[in-house]
Design an enzyme around this catalytic site. Structure first.
Site, PDB file in Angstrom:
ATOM      1  N   SER A 339       0.818  -1.215   0.000  1.00 47.82           N
ATOM      2  CA  SER A 339       0.000   0.000   0.000  1.00 47.82           C
ATOM      3  C   SER A 339       0.850   1.263   0.000  1.00 47.82           C
ATOM      4  O   SER A 339       2.027   1.246   0.378  1.00 47.82           O
ATOM      5  CB  SER A 339      -0.932   0.008   1.216  1.00 47.82           C
ATOM      6  OG  SER A 339      -0.196   0.179   2.412  1.00 47.82           O
ATOM      7  N   CYS A 340       0.216   2.351  -0.398  1.00 43.86           N
ATOM      8  CA  CYS A 340       0.893   3.651  -0.420  1.00 43.86           C
ATOM      9  C   CYS A 340       0.768   4.329   0.941  1.00 43.86           C
ATOM     10  O   CYS A 340       0.287   5.459   1.068  1.00 43.86           O
ATOM     11  CB  CYS A 340       0.315   4.533  -1.519  1.00 43.86           C
ATOM     12  SG  CYS A 340       0.629   3.933  -3.177  1.00 43.86           S
ATOM     13  N   ASP A 341       1.199   3.637   1.969  1.00 45.56           N
ATOM     14  CA  ASP A 341       1.185   4.151   3.333  1.00 45.56           C
ATOM     15  C   ASP A 341       2.528   3.807   3.948  1.00 45.56           C
ATOM     16  O   ASP A 341       2.924   2.640   3.986  1.00 45.56           O
ATOM     17  CB  ASP A 341       0.048   3.514   4.129  1.00 45.56           C
ATOM     18  CG  ASP A 341      -0.171   4.182   5.488  1.00 45.56           C
ATOM     19  OD1 ASP A 341       0.821   4.324   6.233  1.00 45.56           O
ATOM     20  OD2 ASP A 341      -1.325   4.535   5.795  1.00 45.56           O
TER      21      ASP A 341
END
Length: 392
Positions: A339-341
């Protein structure tokens, strides 16, 4: 989506260690997203092993660990009881044949309407750790049995569970009095030593404290009949643990020595029942470095903290990884999810040793992931789908 699959006759007829059975199936299965494989026969085997050690104690499976319907059905057929944290879990257990008398509503923070629903469905055993919660139970389940959850401030578990749940000795005794005053039936106490308590001997310090409160309540005139020792039963994540029967027997020997004869002892294994019955099939998406000076490779999987591996928080639970390149030379890796976290990093404080030859597209198997994986991945964060489940 949950699918029930059958092994080929040849596989079913061979007696092999359970991880090998799961890994053998994983070698043949085709998946297009991270998938948890569950061996229901392993759940049954673990239940019988724990029950043999627990003896007269009732197993109340902690449904939150893995609510897969086939797991619940298997446990119902074995006579298991259940610890439910919500109306949804109660409805699940009832729909699969669990008897209401075998279900306890163990969450100490409950919606009033859910208490009323549970009571109407025949459930008569509720947990509480605050006066307002007891009042709520009295209003919506009049005359019900209640047990008071005690706070555990001394734990040797890998993942202590403190602060959010439970109350101290003086408040617990006062809550027993209050419950009786408002027409409830206070029957005992519950506690939780902490998740992944790897040795039965590690229960000793907590049991000493809890037994002191138990005997103080009896001395104060309370007729206690229920002792809920909670969970904490471990799974294998690479560090040695006792065999389940020996572990459970070791815990019960300490309980009996400290509490004496108790009419009803409850145990709530979740992880210890289902973790080793699960294997996640994942894929390596990328192997990279941040600079030419970087000592560690970054390995990105198609599963991360928001899609099933939430228990890597604080690196508390350290899973074992299997690749098709095992046997090649290895080196340290920082592992992360897709994920883009920036919080979606699995292991960085203690890097994982993986083959130097590992590359994008390689399949990665994650062992002993039957607990707290699919249950934590119900939301498709970043558009990644929840963890799929196949039951073999």
């Amino acid at each position: 989506m949950t699918m029930t699959l059958q092994f080929a006759d040849a596989l079913a007829s061979v007696s092999v260690p359970v991880p090998s059975r799961l890994e053998a199936f994983a070698a043949t299965v085709v998946v297009d997203r991270p998938t948890l494989l569950i061996d229901a026969s392993r759940v049954a085997l673990q239940y019988r092993a724990l029950k043999a050690g627990l003896g007269h104690a009732d197993i109340h499976y902690a449904v939150k660990a893995n609510p897969t319907r086939e797991i619940i059905s298997t446990l119902v057929s074995l006579g298991s009881h259940f610890d439910a944290a919500s109306r949804g879990e109660i409805e699940l257990c009832l729909s699969l044949g669990a008897h209401p008398a075998h279900i306890s509503f163990g969450n100490t923070v409950k919606r009033a309407g859910d208490i009323a629903f549970a009571h109407a469905a025949g459930i008569d055993l509720f947990a509480a750790d605050a006066e307002a919660e007891l009042d709520k139970i009295a209003a919506n389940a009049p005359g019900a049995q209640v047990y008071i959850r005690l706070i555990v401030e001394t734990s040797e578990a890998d993942w202590p569970l403190s602060r959010k749940f439970g109350c101290d000795r003086d408040m617990a005794l006062a809550l027993l009095d209050h419950a009786r005053t408002i027409g409830l039936r206070p029957v005992g106490f519950s506690f939780h030593v902490g998740s992944q308590t790897r040795k039965s001997s590690m229960w000793g310090v907590t049991l000493d404290v809890m037994a002191g409160i138990w005997h103080a309540a009896i001395a104060a005139g309370h007729d206690l009949t229920v002792l809920n020792i909670g969970g904490g039963f471990p799974a294998f994540y690479g560090e040695a643990i006792e065999a389940p029967t020996a572990y459970a027997a070791g815990v019960m020997a300490q309980v009996d020595a400290r509490f004496g004869k108790v009419a009803r002892v409850m145990a709530e294994p979740g992880r210890g029942l289902v973790a080793e019955a699960g294997l996640i099939v994942a894929e390596c998406l990328l192997v990279s470095r941040k600079s030419a000076r970087d000592m560690h490779r970054w390995v990105y999987l198609d599963i991360g903290r928001f899609s099933g591996l939430a228990e890597t928080e604080g690196e508390a639970i350290r899973y074992e990884f299997i690749t098709s390149r095992d046997g090649d030379a290895t080196g340290p890796c920082i592992m992360a999810g897709p994920s883009c976290d920036s919080a979606d990093v699995l292991y960085e404080k203690r890097p994982v040793m993986l083959p130097l030859s590992l590359q994008a597209g390689d399949r990665v198997l994650i062992r002993n992931t039957g607990a707290y994986t699919s249950a934590y991945s119900s939301v498709g964060f970043n558009g990644f789908p929840p963890l799929d489940v196949m039951v073999i």
